[in-house]
Enzyme design. Structure first.
Site, PDB file in Angstrom:
ATOM      1  N   HIS A 232       0.871  -1.176   0.000  1.00 10.97           N
ATOM      2  CA  HIS A 232       0.000   0.000   0.000  1.00 10.97           C
ATOM      3  C   HIS A 232       0.904   1.220   0.000  1.00 10.97           C
ATOM      4  CE1 HIS A 232      -3.590   2.439   0.725  1.00 10.97           C
ATOM      5  NE2 HIS A 232      -2.745   3.214   1.391  1.00 10.97           N
ATOM      6  N   CYS A 233       0.703   2.098  -0.972  1.00 16.35           N
ATOM      7  CA  CYS A 233       1.593   3.244  -1.126  1.00 16.35           C
ATOM      8  C   CYS A 233       0.911   4.516  -0.622  1.00 16.35           C
ATOM      9  CB  CYS A 233       1.966   3.390  -2.606  1.00 16.35           C
ATOM     10  SG  CYS A 233       2.935   4.867  -2.933  1.00 16.35           S
TER      11      CYS A 233
END
Ligand code: ZN
Ligand code: ZN
Length: 311
Positions: free
Chosen positions: A130-131
């Site tokens: 997850h960025c």
């Protein structure tokens, strides 16, 4: 069909303050590089125009890929997905009882390589990570865009850092030369000769600020790029790498064989891995994506390859 249409929807709500800040940084670095460095220094000469074109191209492509990663779906398990018992038993069995992986939060079976993201509160196909900088997951649908973003943005940032450093050197040399030639205390470097802006100090501050932003950004993104080159070469996701490390630590602690746990089923050899991630036509590998990568619920493994293949 419905799922395919949904996966192509733009998730504009992903554009948050962080994303807007990053877009502003993009614009700031581009503006300073072009209008405080290239135009006053090189003007519209051949080197000047070439620099403007190259930087505009790499900045435009990186912006496109970045926004692609932000607003397009990384891929979610299709409704009613049922695992193939034969395939899942070969590919990955995460549960100790050997049963197929099931997400208790989403209440559906997990396709191979998918994971539940706590931030997005849903399962993501071939989830890499997850960025927070894209406010989105990087997964099956947008990993290619993410990797291309790393290529283009590093090219643009190295260009920006190079321009700023070269221009600073040029100004220092000009000032030094003017002093040596005793052209007077009021002699100004090339910036004021353009006469575009009243204060050389404002330009100096803008360039120093741009350099202070661009240099650490370049170092960080270059390291991230090198890391993902390695992951692509072995067809692993960041999560799978972490799981491999954890497994090898667990195995070492319990005295099990580490080698077998290190075997990664999706590593089909460099060329096959790249074809799998970037597409079957190498001529189009560097082309920016126009839609999320299709599929994502099944992946070939090294056991699917012919015995006389690359592995
Ligand atoms: Zn889930
Ligand atoms: Zn997520």
């Amino acid at each position: 069909m419905l799922e395919e249409r949904r996966s192509c929807e733009f998730q504009l709500w992903r554009v948050n303050f962080t994303v807007l800040t990053i877009l502003a940084v993009f614009c700031f670095l581009y503006y300073v590089s072009i209008f405080c460095v290239v135009v006053p220094w090189l003007s519209y000469s051949v080197p000047g125009i070439t620099n403007i074109w190259v930087l505009t191209l790499t900045t435009g492509l990186s912006l496109y890929c970045y926004l692609f990663c932000v607003v397009l779906d990384p891929g979610r398990p299709p409704p009613g997905y049922l695992p193939d018992p034969e395939v899942s038993s070969v590919q990955e069995v995460k549960r100790k009882d050997g049963a197929a992986r099931f997400c208790t939060k989403c209440q559906h079976f997990k396709p191979p390589r998918s994971h539940h993201c706590r931030k997005c509160q849903r399962c993501v196909l071939r989830m890499d990570h997850h960025c927070p900088w894209t406010n989105n997951c990087i997964g099956h649908g947008n990993y290619r865009a993410f990797f291309l973003f790393l290529i283009y943005v590093n090219a643009a940032l190295i260009h920006v850092v190079g321009l700023l450093a070269a221009h600073t050197l040029h100004i220092l040399q000009t000032i030094h030369l003017q002093r040596v030639l005793r052209t007077g205390l009021q002699a100004k470097p090339v910036l004021l000769a353009a006469g575009w802006i009243g204060s050389i100090w404002l330009w100096a501050v803008l360039q120093a600020l741009a350099f202070a932003i661009a240099l650490p950004l370049t170092i960080g993104l270059l390291l991230l790029f090198v890391w993902h080159v390695h992951l692509v070469a072995v067809n692993k996701t960041t999560i799978e790498y972490q799981e491999g490390v954890t497994a090898s630590i667990d195995a070492a602690a319990s005295g099990l064989g580490v080698v077998e746990l290190h075997q990664h089923p999706y590593d089909l050899g460099l060329y096959s891995n790249m074809m799998h991630i970037f597409g079957s036509n190498p001529g189009q590998w560097a082309a920016p994506p126009c839609r999320p990568t299709a599929g994502g619920t099944a992946y070939p493994t090294k056991w699917d390859m012919p015995a006389n293949g690359e592995h």
